[in-house]
Design a protein around this motif. Sequence first.
Motif: not given
Length: 292
Positions: A219-230
């Motif tokens: 039930g725990q959740s976590q927000i993250s950012i994934k940068d796929a680049g250019g």
Amino acid sequence: MIFHEIWEADMTSNGVLPLIKGVSEDPKKTDTGYVIVDMNPMPEPDSSANASEHNKISVFKEVVIPAGKQRSYDLFMKLHDKTTSTGAAEINEFLGFAANTPPMRLARKYAEDNHQLKAGCSMEEWIQFLKAIWFEPFKGSNTCYFEQVFLGGQGGKRHKLGGQLFWYHYYVNDGPYEALKKADSIVFIKHVEVTRTEESKLAEVISIKYTLEEQENGGQSQISIKDAGGFFVGTSAEGLMAMGTVASLDGREHIPVELNGESFDLTVVHMKENGKDLARTFYPVIKEAVPV
């Protein structure tokens, strides 16, 4: 100027024009081909309420490759599921085709002019030169420059986020999807940010960033950012290879590039092997971007 020259040569041979949905998609020329980039690829709110592993997020909304350019993409697909140890025939076939295309002729001239390739050498010597750059495995590794650049360092297997340096590989691997299942959790893509250059009406280079929410079984959740680049959009495999060949031979970690009036930095990741600096991967970095 060499990178701009390669780009122009590729667009007149097997590259396809990278158009932007709602900005430059008309007129679409089917005889020369095109790819349409959606700067807002997330589904509408009412359709994304039930995020699913079947709901595809399509950055490339429409791709048209005319019959006269199809062979380049077919030969890439033959290499798609191969490795440097099992794809010798496919490597030879691809390079036999690519080595004498307009963008690769420019890369060859660059190598000759900079005394890294013997002027007037045979086509076979040029192909062997390319093999040494692109297909020789890195020391202590089973991967190579080609796999890092064209397949994201993960072979031909489908992967969801990141490692996307060849736009066509991203396109044919069908995804990502709103919900990505893992062994003990599920990852939901909450937002996709696609950026492009400020002035150009084309999507020659884009950058993709994902906002993710990972929900564990507990039930725990976590927000993250994934940068796929250019990465470059619309280039053929040999067009991207020509750029990567020049980037490798240049030797710098950051190469200033101008393309259609826009300025980029080409970042080249090097590794030392036998006293030489070898390129491991390369990618464009947008200086002035337009966010969604």
